[in-house]
Design a protein around this motif. Structure first.
Motif, PDB file in Angstrom:
ATOM      1  N   LYS A  25      34.887  50.756  40.155  1.00  0.00           N
ATOM      2  CA  LYS A  25      34.073  49.578  39.865  1.00  0.00           C
ATOM      3  C   LYS A  25      34.300  48.482  40.898  1.00  0.00           C
ATOM      4  O   LYS A  25      33.381  47.752  41.278  1.00  0.00           O
ATOM      5  N   HIS A  26      35.537  48.346  41.365  1.00  0.00           N
ATOM      6  CA  HIS A  26      35.882  47.277  42.305  1.00  0.00           C
ATOM      7  C   HIS A  26      35.452  47.597  43.734  1.00  0.00           C
ATOM      8  O   HIS A  26      34.981  46.716  44.460  1.00  0.00           O
ATOM      9  N   LYS A  27      35.599  48.865  44.134  1.00  0.00           N
ATOM     10  CA  LYS A  27      35.366  49.219  45.529  1.00  0.00           C
ATOM     11  C   LYS A  27      34.122  50.067  45.748  1.00  0.00           C
ATOM     12  O   LYS A  27      33.632  50.154  46.871  1.00  0.00           O
ATOM     13  N   LEU A  44      54.531  51.068  35.879  1.00  0.00           N
ATOM     14  CA  LEU A  44      53.788  51.941  36.795  1.00  0.00           C
ATOM     15  C   LEU A  44      52.291  51.865  36.527  1.00  0.00           C
ATOM     16  O   LEU A  44      51.481  51.902  37.462  1.00  0.00           O
ATOM     17  N   THR A  45      51.917  51.752  35.267  1.00  0.00           N
ATOM     18  CA  THR A  45      50.496  51.574  34.937  1.00  0.00           C
ATOM     19  C   THR A  45      49.958  50.304  35.575  1.00  0.00           C
ATOM     20  O   THR A  45      48.866  50.301  36.166  1.00  0.00           O
ATOM     21  N   ALA A  46      50.726  49.210  35.457  1.00  0.00           N
ATOM     22  CA  ALA A  46      50.307  47.945  36.070  1.00  0.00           C
ATOM     23  C   ALA A  46      50.231  48.064  37.589  1.00  0.00           C
ATOM     24  O   ALA A  46      49.314  47.511  38.221  1.00  0.00           O
ATOM     25  N   LEU A  47      51.166  48.784  38.192  1.00  0.00           N
ATOM     26  CA  LEU A  47      51.149  48.977  39.646  1.00  0.00           C
ATOM     27  C   LEU A  47      49.937  49.783  40.083  1.00  0.00           C
ATOM     28  O   LEU A  47      49.317  49.481  41.118  1.00  0.00           O
ATOM     29  N   THR A  56      45.826  56.008  31.205  1.00  0.00           N
ATOM     30  CA  THR A  56      46.126  55.236  32.412  1.00  0.00           C
ATOM     31  C   THR A  56      45.375  55.790  33.610  1.00  0.00           C
ATOM     32  O   THR A  56      44.820  55.033  34.422  1.00  0.00           O
ATOM     33  N   PHE A  57      45.323  57.109  33.733  1.00  0.00           N
ATOM     34  CA  PHE A  57      44.624  57.783  34.828  1.00  0.00           C
ATOM     35  C   PHE A  57      43.148  57.373  34.857  1.00  0.00           C
ATOM     36  O   PHE A  57      42.607  57.002  35.907  1.00  0.00           O
ATOM     37  N   VAL A  58      42.494  57.410  33.701  1.00  0.00           N
ATOM     38  CA  VAL A  58      41.075  57.058  33.619  1.00  0.00           C
ATOM     39  C   VAL A  58      40.871  55.578  33.926  1.00  0.00           C
ATOM     40  O   VAL A  58      39.946  55.203  34.663  1.00  0.00           O
ATOM     41  N   ILE A  59      41.744  54.721  33.412  1.00  0.00           N
ATOM     42  CA  ILE A  59      41.574  53.279  33.584  1.00  0.00           C
ATOM     43  C   ILE A  59      41.717  52.876  35.039  1.00  0.00           C
ATOM     44  O   ILE A  59      40.866  52.152  35.576  1.00  0.00           O
ATOM     45  N   PHE A  60      42.770  53.337  35.708  1.00  0.00           N
ATOM     46  CA  PHE A  60      42.943  52.836  37.079  1.00  0.00           C
ATOM     47  C   PHE A  60      41.912  53.431  38.039  1.00  0.00           C
ATOM     48  O   PHE A  60      41.497  52.777  39.003  1.00  0.00           O
ATOM     49  N   VAL A  65      45.924  42.808  29.972  1.00  0.00           N
ATOM     50  CA  VAL A  65      47.057  42.532  29.085  1.00  0.00           C
ATOM     51  C   VAL A  65      46.951  43.283  27.760  1.00  0.00           C
ATOM     52  O   VAL A  65      47.958  43.851  27.294  1.00  0.00           O
ATOM     53  N   PRO A  66      45.787  43.315  27.090  1.00  0.00           N
ATOM     54  CA  PRO A  66      45.726  44.062  25.814  1.00  0.00           C
ATOM     55  C   PRO A  66      46.155  45.520  25.942  1.00  0.00           C
ATOM     56  O   PRO A  66      46.894  46.024  25.082  1.00  0.00           O
ATOM     57  N   TYR A  67      45.713  46.184  27.000  1.00  0.00           N
ATOM     58  CA  TYR A  67      46.097  47.590  27.164  1.00  0.00           C
ATOM     59  C   TYR A  67      47.581  47.732  27.465  1.00  0.00           C
ATOM     60  O   TYR A  67      48.273  48.563  26.857  1.00  0.00           O
ATOM     61  N   LEU A  68      48.088  46.921  28.382  1.00  0.00           N
ATOM     62  CA  LEU A  68      49.501  47.017  28.742  1.00  0.00           C
ATOM     63  C   LEU A  68      50.397  46.653  27.560  1.00  0.00           C
ATOM     64  O   LEU A  68      51.442  47.287  27.339  1.00  0.00           O
TER      65      LEU A  68
END
Length: 259
Positions: free
Chosen positions: A141-143, A246-249, A131-135, A91-94
């Motif tokens: 990290k997740h997978k 789109l960032t959230a998606l 956004t590119f770096v974050i997602f 949420v803070p980033y978005l």
């Protein structure tokens, strides 16, 4: 506002040259109007939300209600509904992304400022890179790095011969197309909208300097420019929403488990 008035040589229609604003101080490229607007937007957003939350009460003031409405919209409609149960950490980033883009877009129709910062492509590029770096970081990290790359290059349930065509497309989509389309969509809309406003406002001004027949037409150019300003306001809000959505998606896709 990057404008050029009509000269003795006649009307010069607006072009890309109107977006090439010279430095305010000397030849330093870091003192241009768009750079100042970016810093001004940070100050403006910070002051607004500090004042909105400084004396928070159960019965909110108008300022507190406005601030909470924006935050609630990003938290609930863009983060929670799109990302899911892990939404709060994003949420803070978005929220920062949405308010920053929206404010800089709205500068394009605010008197005396009248320049949308995002019409300079370097700013959307930087936001898209964040956004590119974050997602990608979230997905790795997740997978795990190997599992994530395998998921990108070898989509499950696809016949192996198809990978020859599909894998390059998927790699290009994740590492090139997504950040480019994310940034260029925002840039193109702000650039085109500002250019259209310049055409009708400066065109109306030039018609006023012509013969009586042209003077009678000039109010229609100004009226169309005013109508376009309201339309541009909707586009500016929509583009801030789309970029954040789109960032959230992308983040939601990074958190999704492979099936």
């Amino acid at each position: 506002m990057g404008v050029r008035l009509a000269s003795e040589d006649g009307f010069k229609p607006p072009s890309t040259a109107d977006f090439e604003l010279p430095p305010v101080f000397g030849d330093n490229p870091f003192t241009t109007k768009p750079v100042f607007l970016v810093f001004f937007s940070v100050i403006l957003i910070s002051v607004f939300f500090i004042l909105a939350s400084r004396k928070a009460a159960i019965v909110p003031s108008k300022l507190q209600f406005a601030g909470e409405s924006v935050y609630g919209f990003v938290r609930n409609d863009l983060a929670r509904d799109v990302i899911g149960h892990e939404f709060m950490r994003f949420v803070p980033y978005l929220f920062t992304l949405f308010t920053f883009i929206l404010t800089n877009n709205l500068f394009g129709i605010i008197p005396f400022l009248q320049f949308p910062t995002m019409s300079r492509v370097s700013f959307p590029y930087v936001l898209a890179m964040f956004t590119f770096v974050i997602f990608h970081y979230v997905a790795i990290k997740h997978k795990g790095l190997i599992a994530y790359l395998k998921e990108i290059m070898f989509m499950p349930g696809v016949p192996k011969p198809v990978y020859i065509l599909l894998t390059p497309i998927e790699v290009a989509t994740y590492f090139l197309v997504r950040p480019l389309t994310l940034s260029l969509r925002l840039f193109a809309n702000m650039f085109a909208g500002h250019l259209l406003l310049l055409v009708f406002i400066l065109g109306g001004e030039h018609l006023l300097q012509g013969v009586i027949g042209l003077k009678l037409v000039s109010p229609f150019a100004f009226a169309f420019g005013i109508a376009l300003t309201f339309f541009e306001f909707m586009v500016q809000c929509l583009q801030a929403y789309i970029f954040t959505l789109l960032t959230a998606l992308y983040i939601a896709g990074a958190l999704a488990d492979e099936h």
